[in-house]
Write an enzyme that holds these catalytic residues in place. Structure first.
Site, PDB file in Angstrom:
ATOM      1  N   HIS A  11       0.595   4.898  -5.158  1.00 34.57           N
ATOM      2  CA  HIS A  11      -0.453   5.612  -4.426  1.00 34.57           C
ATOM      3  C   HIS A  11      -0.371   7.122  -4.612  1.00 34.57           C
ATOM      4  O   HIS A  11       0.692   7.690  -4.887  1.00 34.57           O
ATOM      5  CB  HIS A  11      -0.442   5.246  -2.940  1.00 34.57           C
ATOM      6  CG  HIS A  11       0.854   5.510  -2.235  1.00 34.57           C
ATOM      7  ND1 HIS A  11       1.157   6.720  -1.656  1.00 34.57           N
ATOM      8  CD2 HIS A  11       1.921   4.714  -1.991  1.00 34.57           C
ATOM      9  CE1 HIS A  11       2.343   6.669  -1.081  1.00 34.57           C
ATOM     10  NE2 HIS A  11       2.841   5.455  -1.273  1.00 34.57           N
TER      11      HIS A  11
ATOM     12  N   ASP B 297      -1.494   9.385  -2.157  1.00 33.03           N
ATOM     13  CA  ASP B 297      -1.357  10.123  -0.906  1.00 33.03           C
ATOM     14  C   ASP B 297       0.105  10.247  -0.482  1.00 33.03           C
ATOM     15  O   ASP B 297       0.972   9.472  -0.902  1.00 33.03           O
ATOM     16  CB  ASP B 297      -2.188   9.475   0.211  1.00 33.03           C
ATOM     17  CG  ASP B 297      -1.795   8.026   0.486  1.00 33.03           C
ATOM     18  OD1 ASP B 297      -1.616   7.266  -0.486  1.00 33.03           O
ATOM     19  OD2 ASP B 297      -1.668   7.653   1.679  1.00 33.03           O
TER      20      ASP B 297
ATOM     21  N   ASP C 186       7.929   9.336  -3.097  1.00 35.14           N
ATOM     22  CA  ASP C 186       6.908   8.483  -2.480  1.00 35.14           C
ATOM     23  C   ASP C 186       5.551   9.177  -2.529  1.00 35.14           C
ATOM     24  O   ASP C 186       5.223   9.941  -1.646  1.00 35.14           O
ATOM     25  CB  ASP C 186       7.324   8.196  -1.037  1.00 35.14           C
ATOM     26  CG  ASP C 186       6.368   7.276  -0.304  1.00 35.14           C
ATOM     27  OD1 ASP C 186       5.658   6.500  -0.975  1.00 35.14           O
ATOM     28  OD2 ASP C 186       6.315   7.346   0.933  1.00 35.14           O
TER      29      ASP C 186
ATOM     30  N   GLU D 261      -2.600   4.839   1.368  1.00 39.06           N
ATOM     31  CA  GLU D 261      -1.529   3.868   1.611  1.00 39.06           C
ATOM     32  C   GLU D 261      -0.755   4.204   2.873  1.00 39.06           C
ATOM     33  O   GLU D 261      -0.361   3.313   3.624  1.00 39.06           O
ATOM     34  CB  GLU D 261      -0.586   3.821   0.408  1.00 39.06           C
ATOM     35  CG  GLU D 261       0.445   2.681   0.454  1.00 39.06           C
ATOM     36  CD  GLU D 261       1.685   2.999   1.284  1.00 39.06           C
ATOM     37  OE1 GLU D 261       2.377   2.056   1.710  1.00 39.06           O
ATOM     38  OE2 GLU D 261       1.953   4.205   1.518  1.00 39.06           O
ATOM     39  N   GLU D 262      -0.532   5.489   3.104  1.00 32.92           N
ATOM     40  CA  GLU D 262       0.283   5.893   4.244  1.00 32.92           C
ATOM     41  C   GLU D 262      -0.410   5.660   5.584  1.00 32.92           C
ATOM     42  O   GLU D 262       0.223   5.793   6.634  1.00 32.92           O
ATOM     43  CB  GLU D 262       0.675   7.375   4.108  1.00 32.92           C
ATOM     44  CG  GLU D 262       1.509   7.707   2.868  1.00 32.92           C
ATOM     45  CD  GLU D 262       2.896   7.094   2.894  1.00 32.92           C
ATOM     46  OE1 GLU D 262       3.239   6.400   3.873  1.00 32.92           O
ATOM     47  OE2 GLU D 262       3.640   7.300   1.919  1.00 32.92           O
TER      48      GLU D 262
ATOM     49  N   ASP E 236       4.463  -3.059  -7.052  1.00 32.94           N
ATOM     50  CA  ASP E 236       4.157  -1.873  -6.249  1.00 32.94           C
ATOM     51  C   ASP E 236       5.466  -1.230  -5.801  1.00 32.94           C
ATOM     52  O   ASP E 236       6.554  -1.765  -6.028  1.00 32.94           O
ATOM     53  CB  ASP E 236       3.296  -2.281  -5.048  1.00 32.94           C
ATOM     54  CG  ASP E 236       2.606  -1.101  -4.369  1.00 32.94           C
ATOM     55  OD1 ASP E 236       2.674   0.027  -4.898  1.00 32.94           O
ATOM     56  OD2 ASP E 236       1.984  -1.308  -3.314  1.00 32.94           O
TER      57      ASP E 236
ATOM     58  N   HIS F  25      10.208  10.014   3.444  1.00 29.16           N
ATOM     59  CA  HIS F  25       9.364  10.503   4.545  1.00 29.16           C
ATOM     60  C   HIS F  25      10.067  11.596   5.339  1.00 29.16           C
ATOM     61  O   HIS F  25       9.625  11.946   6.439  1.00 29.16           O
ATOM     62  CB  HIS F  25       8.945   9.368   5.493  1.00 29.16           C
ATOM     63  CG  HIS F  25       7.864   8.499   4.952  1.00 29.16           C
ATOM     64  ND1 HIS F  25       7.168   7.603   5.733  1.00 29.16           N
ATOM     65  CD2 HIS F  25       7.347   8.363   3.707  1.00 29.16           C
ATOM     66  CE1 HIS F  25       6.276   6.959   4.996  1.00 29.16           C
ATOM     67  NE2 HIS F  25       6.381   7.408   3.756  1.00 29.16           N
TER      68      HIS F  25
END
Length: 489
Positions: free
Chosen positions: A120, A122, A155, A189-190, A216, A460
């Site tokens: 992804h 984002d 990520d 996605e987030e 993924d 994150h």
């Protein structure tokens, strides 16, 4: 008589010890015999610069839609087109919804089921007040000390650009895949993937597409994370837990704080929440967890190898130890997390309403319905109403660890990371791939990122980064995966 009993007990213990020893040493390794390969040459400095250049685009997603940062996504996509011109000249590109991307690389065999790589665009925001704790500006893409730093390096822009690097090289060499390859990159996605990945899955389904496999983001190449294991462990996510948020609400008569009732809205709700936290759903070593431990056992040493090889005997002990850690306990059970509590707006007023959100990550085998029933029975108070969040999702099906596609994926990992063992595992977070389970034979969640215990907090969190040496491995992994895919199974 006593001597006979002692003799019988001694013989039983010896027999038990013999069985344990035989089970331990006879459990076969699940690692494949893979010939060494010559990995594709990658220019590390050039690849690092391209990844670095993608980090300053602040593609932070939100539940409100793309209006806030839509321009950042479009800038990122223009950058990708500029950096990977051969990919963009060869693959068909479609923009789905706001800014989700679907690339199609047509294969040479129309009868072969297509495959999909996902990553992804984002990223999550930086936690307010933590900016100064970063060793480099989180949106700088700084290259220093052998790392590319910044939000998204891990990520998930790192995976996206590594995939594009591999495809760019393959296209340049004249390679054509046997199976059609879809490159899928969501933009939300987030925040659940409902505007990006889900519409892409629906579009492919409407076109009659059935995927052989999907890969993924997911589990990692862990180093020094698993006790009793000297080698790195490449964990392949065979399933992901379900997502279940439930809102608990208590409505009572509001009033003055000088005359409180025996049971207040806050008190009733707090008692219910305390029961939920004190009584989680049961843990067990079964399903994906058992498959993981059975694959790990032959590669371990010492007491850990004995325990893991004989779960029929030591299962309760192993479970007890694993439950001590939040990360390993999450593999064994549906977890309970109290995440939001709201009540009151003035110190001398009894609120008429108290509400809370409780988030459950649901183990395959449990369901949203069984979780809701667990809440009802555990809280055991009719004053508390329970309402499910409409975006909840059941656990995904569990992919087979004996399929041709898993064997191909394992082969690729062992070729690219010859120092690592490959182990099936459970992805305890959520990914965009869950939207594709209805149109794919197998869905895997794995990213070729090396991680040590001290790195796990970067996910994150603060000081997200990827080493340039590991980024080269990521590119080599995707390059070899696509080459292996071209071989008939």
């Amino acid at each position: 008589m006593i001597k006979r009993v002692l003799l019988v007990v001694l013989l039983a213990l010896l027999a038990l010890a013999a069985v344990v020893a035989v089970n331990t040493w006879r459990m076969p390794s699940r690692q494949l015999r893979v010939d060494a390969i010559e990995k594709i040459a990658v220019d590390p400095d050039a690849a690092a610069r391209r990844l670095s250049g993608a980090i300053p685009f602040r593609t932070v997603s939100s539940f409100d839609g793309m209006e806030r940062n839509g321009q950042e996504f479009r800038k990122l996509q223009a950058y990708l087109a500029e950096q990977f011109p051969r990919l963009h000249a060869t693959l068909k590109k479609e923009v789905i919804g706001d800014n989700a991307l679907l690339y199609t690389w047509t294969g040479s065999d129309p009868s072969a089921r297509p495959v999909a790589l996902m990553a992804h665009q984002d990223v999550v925001p930086i936690a307010p007040g933590t900016e100064k704790a970063w060793s480099a500006d989180p949106f700088s893409g700084a290259i220093k000390d052998g790392f590319v730093w910044g939000r998204g390096t891990w990520d998930d822009k790192g995976n996206l650009l590594a995939q594009m690097e591999a495809i760019e090289m393959l296209v340049t060499s004249g390679f054509q895949p046997r199976q059609t390859v879809y490159l899928i990159s969501g933009d939300d996605e987030e925040v659940n993937g409902l505007r990006g990945a889900l519409p892409i899955a629906q579009l492919l389904k409407s076109r009659g597409v059935r995927l052989d496999w999907v890969l993924d983001e997911g589990l990692l190449v862990t180093e020094g994370v698993l006790a009793g294991l000297d080698k790195p462990a490449a964990l392949i996510g065979m399933a992901e837990k379900g997502y279940g948020t439930f809102f608990l609400t208590v409505d009572t008569q509001p009033g003055h704080a000088s005359m409180p009732p025996s049971r207040s809205a806050i008190g009733i709700l707090s008692a219910g929440l305390a029961k939920l936290e004190a009584n989680p759903m049961p843990a067990s070593i079964g399903g994906v967890a058992a498959d993981m431990f059975n694959a790990l056992a032959p590669e371990m040493h010492g007491a850990n190898r004995v325990f893991m090889s004989n779960l029929w005997l030591f299962g309760p002990l192993v479970r007890h130890e694993l439950e001590k850690s939040a990360s390993t306990s999450a593999v064994l059970r549906t977890t309970t997390a109290l995440t939001i509590v709201r009540a009151g707006n003035k110190d001398n007023v009894l609120p008429g309403r108290a509400e809370a959100a409780v988030n459950f990550r649901i183990l395959p085998g449990d369901t949203l319905a069984s979780v809701q029933e667990h809440i009802r029975k555990t809280v055991d108070d009719p004053a508390i109403t329970i309402k499910a969040y409409p975006g909840n999702a059941e656990p995904t099906p569990v992919a087979s660890s004996t399929s041709d596609s898993y064997r191909m994926l394992q082969t690729t990992v062992q070729q690219t990371f010859p120092d690592a063992i490959v182990v099936p595992g459970l992805y305890i977070a959520a990914s965009d791939s869950r939207h594709f389970v209805d149109i794919a034979d197998s869905v895997y969640r794995f990213e070729p990122v090396r991680a040590r215990p001290e790195d796990l907090g970067r996910f994150h969190g603060t000081n997200e980064r990827v080493s340039i040496a590991n980024y080269v491995e990521m590119i080599q992994f995707y390059h070899q995966l696509l080459r292996n895919t071209a071989q008939p199974q």
